[in-house]
Design a protein around this motif. Structure first.
Motif, PDB file in Angstrom:
ATOM      1  N   SER A   1      -0.014  -6.322   6.975  1.00 37.54           N
ATOM      2  CA  SER A   1      -0.103  -7.715   6.534  1.00 37.54           C
ATOM      3  C   SER A   1       1.308  -8.278   6.279  1.00 37.54           C
ATOM      4  CB  SER A   1      -0.960  -7.737   5.271  1.00 37.54           C
ATOM      5  OG  SER A   1      -0.960  -8.972   4.689  1.00 37.54           O
ATOM      6  N   ALA A   2       2.168  -7.478   5.637  1.00 36.68           N
ATOM      7  CA  ALA A   2       3.542  -7.939   5.365  1.00 36.68           C
ATOM      8  C   ALA A   2       4.287  -8.194   6.666  1.00 36.68           C
ATOM      9  CB  ALA A   2       4.278  -6.895   4.523  1.00 36.68           C
TER      10      ALA A   2
ATOM     11  N   GLY B   1       0.739  -8.206   0.448  1.00 39.47           N
ATOM     12  CA  GLY B   1       1.395  -7.968   1.736  1.00 39.47           C
ATOM     13  C   GLY B   1       1.873  -9.284   2.313  1.00 39.47           C
ATOM     14  N   ASP B   2       1.022 -10.281   2.240  1.00 35.10           N
ATOM     15  CA  ASP B   2       1.369 -11.607   2.765  1.00 35.10           C
ATOM     16  C   ASP B   2       2.565 -12.199   2.004  1.00 35.10           C
ATOM     17  OD1 ASP B   2       1.000 -14.138   4.129  1.00 35.10           O
ATOM     18  OD2 ASP B   2       0.091 -14.859   2.262  1.00 35.10           O
ATOM     19  N   ILE B   3       2.507 -12.129   0.672  1.00 35.15           N
ATOM     20  CA  ILE B   3       3.620 -12.692  -0.122  1.00 35.15           C
ATOM     21  C   ILE B   3       4.918 -11.932   0.193  1.00 35.15           C
ATOM     22  CG2 ILE B   3       4.535 -13.053  -2.467  1.00 35.15           C
ATOM     23  CD1 ILE B   3       1.627 -13.353  -3.441  1.00 35.15           C
ATOM     24  N   ALA B   4       4.845 -10.609   0.188  1.00 37.13           N
ATOM     25  CA  ALA B   4       6.056  -9.806   0.426  1.00 37.13           C
ATOM     26  C   ALA B   4       6.626 -10.095   1.806  1.00 37.13           C
ATOM     27  CB  ALA B   4       5.724  -8.319   0.287  1.00 37.13           C
TER      28      ALA B   4
ATOM     29  N   ARG C   1       6.707 -12.134  10.382  1.00 35.75           N
ATOM     30  CA  ARG C   1       6.911 -12.756  11.708  1.00 35.75           C
ATOM     31  C   ARG C   1       6.483 -14.217  11.675  1.00 35.75           C
ATOM     32  NH1 ARG C   1       9.011 -13.206  15.562  1.00 35.75           N
ATOM     33  NH2 ARG C   1       7.643 -12.868  17.341  1.00 35.75           N
ATOM     34  N   GLU C   2       5.342 -14.469  11.042  1.00 44.25           N
ATOM     35  CA  GLU C   2       4.847 -15.853  11.002  1.00 44.25           C
ATOM     36  C   GLU C   2       5.803 -16.752  10.220  1.00 44.25           C
ATOM     37  OE1 GLU C   2       0.082 -14.891  11.551  1.00 44.25           O
ATOM     38  OE2 GLU C   2       0.836 -15.422   9.567  1.00 44.25           O
ATOM     39  N   ALA C   3       6.540 -16.136   9.287  1.00 46.14           N
ATOM     40  CA  ALA C   3       7.469 -16.933   8.471  1.00 46.14           C
ATOM     41  C   ALA C   3       8.862 -17.005   9.102  1.00 46.14           C
ATOM     42  CB  ALA C   3       7.561 -16.337   7.073  1.00 46.14           C
ATOM     43  N   GLY C   4       9.007 -16.512  10.314  1.00 45.56           N
ATOM     44  CA  GLY C   4      10.267 -16.737  11.034  1.00 45.56           C
ATOM     45  C   GLY C   4      11.143 -15.516  11.240  1.00 45.56           C
TER      46      GLY C   4
ATOM     47  N   LEU D   1     -10.707  -3.570 -10.969  1.00 40.32           N
ATOM     48  CA  LEU D   1     -12.040  -4.062 -10.602  1.00 40.32           C
ATOM     49  C   LEU D   1     -12.313  -3.767  -9.126  1.00 40.32           C
ATOM     50  CD1 LEU D   1     -11.742  -7.448 -12.462  1.00 40.32           C
ATOM     51  CD2 LEU D   1     -13.572  -5.791 -12.840  1.00 40.32           C
ATOM     52  N   SER D   2     -13.562  -3.473  -8.849  1.00 42.39           N
ATOM     53  CA  SER D   2     -13.988  -3.155  -7.478  1.00 42.39           C
ATOM     54  C   SER D   2     -13.582  -4.229  -6.476  1.00 42.39           C
ATOM     55  CB  SER D   2     -15.510  -3.124  -7.474  1.00 42.39           C
ATOM     56  OG  SER D   2     -15.971  -1.906  -7.126  1.00 42.39           O
ATOM     57  N   GLY D   3     -13.154  -3.811  -5.307  1.00 39.82           N
ATOM     58  CA  GLY D   3     -12.855  -4.761  -4.229  1.00 39.82           C
ATOM     59  C   GLY D   3     -11.493  -5.398  -4.335  1.00 39.82           C
ATOM     60  N   ASN D   4     -10.822  -5.206  -5.478  1.00 38.65           N
ATOM     61  CA  ASN D   4      -9.525  -5.852  -5.659  1.00 38.65           C
ATOM     62  C   ASN D   4      -8.380  -5.112  -4.980  1.00 38.65           C
ATOM     63  OD1 ASN D   4     -10.344  -8.068  -7.016  1.00 38.65           O
ATOM     64  ND2 ASN D   4      -9.685  -7.417  -9.038  1.00 38.65           N
ATOM     65  N   ALA D   5      -8.633  -3.898  -4.489  1.00 41.82           N
ATOM     66  CA  ALA D   5      -7.527  -3.149  -3.891  1.00 41.82           C
ATOM     67  C   ALA D   5      -7.196  -3.679  -2.503  1.00 41.82           C
ATOM     68  CB  ALA D   5      -7.878  -1.667  -3.824  1.00 41.82           C
ATOM     69  N   ILE D   6      -8.213  -3.882  -1.695  1.00 43.21           N
ATOM     70  CA  ILE D   6      -7.958  -4.413  -0.348  1.00 43.21           C
ATOM     71  C   ILE D   6      -7.473  -5.849  -0.451  1.00 43.21           C
ATOM     72  CG2 ILE D   6      -9.125  -5.174   1.764  1.00 43.21           C
ATOM     73  CD1 ILE D   6     -10.539  -2.505   1.833  1.00 43.21           C
ATOM     74  N   THR D   7      -8.103  -6.603  -1.359  1.00 41.23           N
ATOM     75  CA  THR D   7      -7.625  -7.980  -1.544  1.00 41.23           C
ATOM     76  C   THR D   7      -6.152  -7.961  -1.940  1.00 41.23           C
ATOM     77  OG1 THR D   7      -9.850  -8.572  -2.268  1.00 41.23           O
ATOM     78  CG2 THR D   7      -8.116 -10.159  -2.711  1.00 41.23           C
ATOM     79  N   ALA D   8      -5.779  -7.062  -2.859  1.00 44.74           N
ATOM     80  CA  ALA D   8      -4.370  -7.010  -3.305  1.00 44.74           C
ATOM     81  C   ALA D   8      -3.448  -6.623  -2.155  1.00 44.74           C
ATOM     82  CB  ALA D   8      -4.223  -6.028  -4.466  1.00 44.74           C
ATOM     83  N   ALA D   9      -3.876  -5.668  -1.333  1.00 44.39           N
ATOM     84  CA  ALA D   9      -3.026  -5.252  -0.202  1.00 44.39           C
ATOM     85  C   ALA D   9      -2.770  -6.450   0.718  1.00 44.39           C
ATOM     86  CB  ALA D   9      -3.690  -4.110   0.556  1.00 44.39           C
ATOM     87  N   LEU D  10      -3.818  -7.237   0.966  1.00 41.86           N
ATOM     88  CA  LEU D  10      -3.661  -8.389   1.872  1.00 41.86           C
ATOM     89  C   LEU D  10      -2.841  -9.502   1.227  1.00 41.86           C
ATOM     90  CD1 LEU D  10      -7.330  -8.531   3.221  1.00 41.86           C
ATOM     91  CD2 LEU D  10      -5.310  -7.734   4.460  1.00 41.86           C
ATOM     92  N   VAL D  11      -3.161  -9.809  -0.033  1.00 43.29           N
ATOM     93  CA  VAL D  11      -2.491 -10.939  -0.698  1.00 43.29           C
ATOM     94  C   VAL D  11      -1.012 -10.630  -0.917  1.00 43.29           C
ATOM     95  CG1 VAL D  11      -2.343 -12.214  -2.883  1.00 43.29           C
ATOM     96  CG2 VAL D  11      -4.579 -11.804  -1.824  1.00 43.29           C
TER      97      VAL D  11
END
Ligand SMILES: Cc1cc2nc3c(=O)[nH]c(=O)nc-3n(C[C@H](O)[C@H](O)[C@H](O)COP(=O)(O)OP(=O)(O)OC[C@H]3O[C@@H](n4cnc5c(N)ncnc54)[C@H](O)[C@@H]3O)c2cc1C
Length: 483
Positions: free
Chosen positions: A41-42, A468-471, A47-50, A456-466
């Motif tokens: 994701s990062a 990853g995107d910010i980083a 790449r999308e950010a240039g 909390l359940s489900g927050n690990a994949i969400t965190a990896a994506l979110v």
């Protein structure tokens, strides 16, 4: 290593690294350590950010990390529910306690909607109704329609990375970082043998080892957690016995890549750590067959329930400790949505399919009269919409009535490590005096400070994506400024 040397290597040629016509001595814009969901994701977001030249180093032979094994249930704020972003952030902080940073919790919940839409735009389709998952705090969990959702996410995001011309060097284990006079960072890495990939401690480089250097304007550490590193567990969570396996490798057959490399690399480079004692143990790889809280009941050897199945994982662990039990039995009927692993659990005998409750009692050596009473009380609770044993509301609970019944023995395994590198809101890694380490970012399970004592359940994949995107975007921004 500079591009010139790298491109001469047969490894690079075999992998068909992109942008081969770029200036030979040019450093990479962004080097990402680890090709899990956070790393991929990062890289894509960078790449999308240039960022033009983005490279991923992955120590194993495949992309995906833990997500390859995940059903892919994700938690997301619900756009249709007023103030749900704030509510989700509050839930994270309430569960996580003092080691859950409210700013990171808010970033996670605010970013969760975009993360979910990103997956949808790539083709992910969800089972329509969000449910209250085991280990969650409200009904915000989405389940992909495909059996192995995490695997699907990896495939879709990896294809996106390839479309963006991002190269991945597999079998390449990052071992350290150094700062160049130019201010850029250099990642030190080594091609590893299959035996070395999963060892917690990487032996010092031997004389003939090819130590490689990748100079970069920005680096994202996305090497995942450290649940498989027994030495780190002894240091930070000594109450967990060495014999407790991880959910990524319950039988100790395949090895688990969560060896905490990124933590050590960061620490050696002056990074601060946060929340290290928080290691999450969950019931997962045994008799459980559904992720819906109230889709099954958990009972001890006397056929008594001992905790609400909708409780947090930390409370479940505490309840087991208080009762002095190291296992329980998960019992459900034919009417609940079963997890993808049900087939293999039945085949391997972890879960038994039984025509009657009596047969289930025999299989688990449970007292039949006590089991009948427990099931009757549960079914009555479901009818009332409130758990008579715990007083909790029962939202998506099911009575246990429709044969066949499913029963299996369940234990706690190490699943997730909440502690890791301390970062700021831009995911830039902080040093021990709280100052950002210029050009060094972290994302996913390697970063601490989001989930605190109980995720909390489900927050690990969400965190990896979110994150990853910010980083990725922040690293690209840093690289472009450095050009
Ligand atoms: C069985 C299982 C089921 C799960 N199910 C869910 C679920 O349904 N929903 C959910 O939200 N969460 C789930 N999780 C948790 C979730 O999958 C992870 O927290 C998340 O995928 C972590 O992503 P990551 O990219 O940060 O780390 P990882 O997935 O661990 O990826 C890190 C990558 O870095 C590589 N690496 C490590 N060290 C180095 C190094 N030195 N050099 C180069 N590469 C390195 C690793 O090989 C790995 O590929 C599950 C976890 C497991 C084990």
């Amino acid at each position: 290593m500079h591009r010139r040397t790298l491109l001469r290597g047969s490894l690079a040629l075999a992998l068909g690294l992109p942008a081969m016509t770029a200036a030979e001595s040019e450093p990479w814009d962004v080097v990402v350590l680890g090709a899990g969901l956070a790393g991929i994701s990062a890289a894509v977001s960078a790449r999308e950010a240039g960022a033009e030249r983005v490279l991923i180093l992955e120590k194993t032979a495949v992309a995906g990390g833990h997500a390859l094994l995940a059903p892919g249930t994700i938690a997301s704020a619900r756009p249709e529910v007023p103030n749900d972003v704030m509510r989700m952030a509050r839930e994270i902080v309430e569960r996580g306690g003092a080691d859950a940073d409210p700013a990171l919790a808010l970033s996670l919940s605010a970013g969760s909607i975009a993360a979910r839409r990103r997956l949808e735009s790539l083709g992910v389709d969800w089972i329509p109704q969000a449910h209250w998952a085991v280990g969650a705090a409200s009904p915000r969990t989405l389940t992909p329609r495909t059996a192995m959702g995490g695997y699907e996410f990896v495939q879709l995001l990896s294809a996106e990375a390839v479309r963006h011309g991002i190269g991945t060097l597999f079998g390449m284990r990052a071992t350290g970082l150094r700062r160049e006079k130019s201010g850029r960072l250099t990642v030190e890495a080594r091609p590893v043998t299959p035996e070395e990939v999963l060892t917690a401690e990487l032996a010092p480089a031997r004389r003939n080892d090819r130590v490689m250097h990748f100079e970069a304007r920005a680096v994202v550490i996305a090497t995942g957690g450290w649940g498989a590193n027994r030495r780190m567990r002894r240091r930070y969570a000594p109450d967990i016995s060495d014999s407790v396996a991880t959910t990524a490798d319950p039988q100790g057959l395949f090895g688990d890549p969560a060896t905490g490399d990124g933590i050590r690399i960061g620490e050696d480079f002056g990074a601060d750590l946060t929340g290290m004692p928080h290691v999450q143990l969950i019931p997962y790889a045994g008799g459980r067959t559904t992720d819906v809280a109230g889709g099954e009941i958990w009972i001890d050897d006397s056929a008594a329930r001992f905790v609400s199945e909708g409780e947090s994982f930390a409370v479940v662990r505490q309840a087991m400790e208080e009762r002095g039990i190291d296992h329980f039995w998960a019992l459900s009927d034919a009417s609940t949505l079963k997890n993808a692993g049900i087939g293999s659990k039945l085949a391997s005998g972890l879960v038994h399919e039984c025509k009657t409750l009596e047969e289930a009692a025999v299989r688990a050596k449970l007292p039949i009269e006590a089991l009948r009473r427990t099931v009757a009380r549960w079914n009555d609770s479901v009818k009332q919409g409130r758990d008579a044993d715990t007083g909790r509301p029962l939202l998506h609970a099911r009575p246990i009535a429709v044969p066949p019944f499913y029963i299996g023995r369940e234990t706690l395994l190490v699943h997730f490590t909440s502690g890791g590198l301390r970062v700021d809101a831009r995911t830039e890694v902080l040093d021990r005096r709280g100052r950002p380490i210029d050009g060094l970012f972290a994302a996913g399970e390697v970063m601490g400070g989001i989930h605190g004592r109980d995720r909390l359940s489900g927050n690990a994949i969400t965190a990896a994506l979110v994150f990853g995107d910010i980083a990725g975007r922040e690293a690209a921004d840093c690289a472009l400024r450095r050009r």
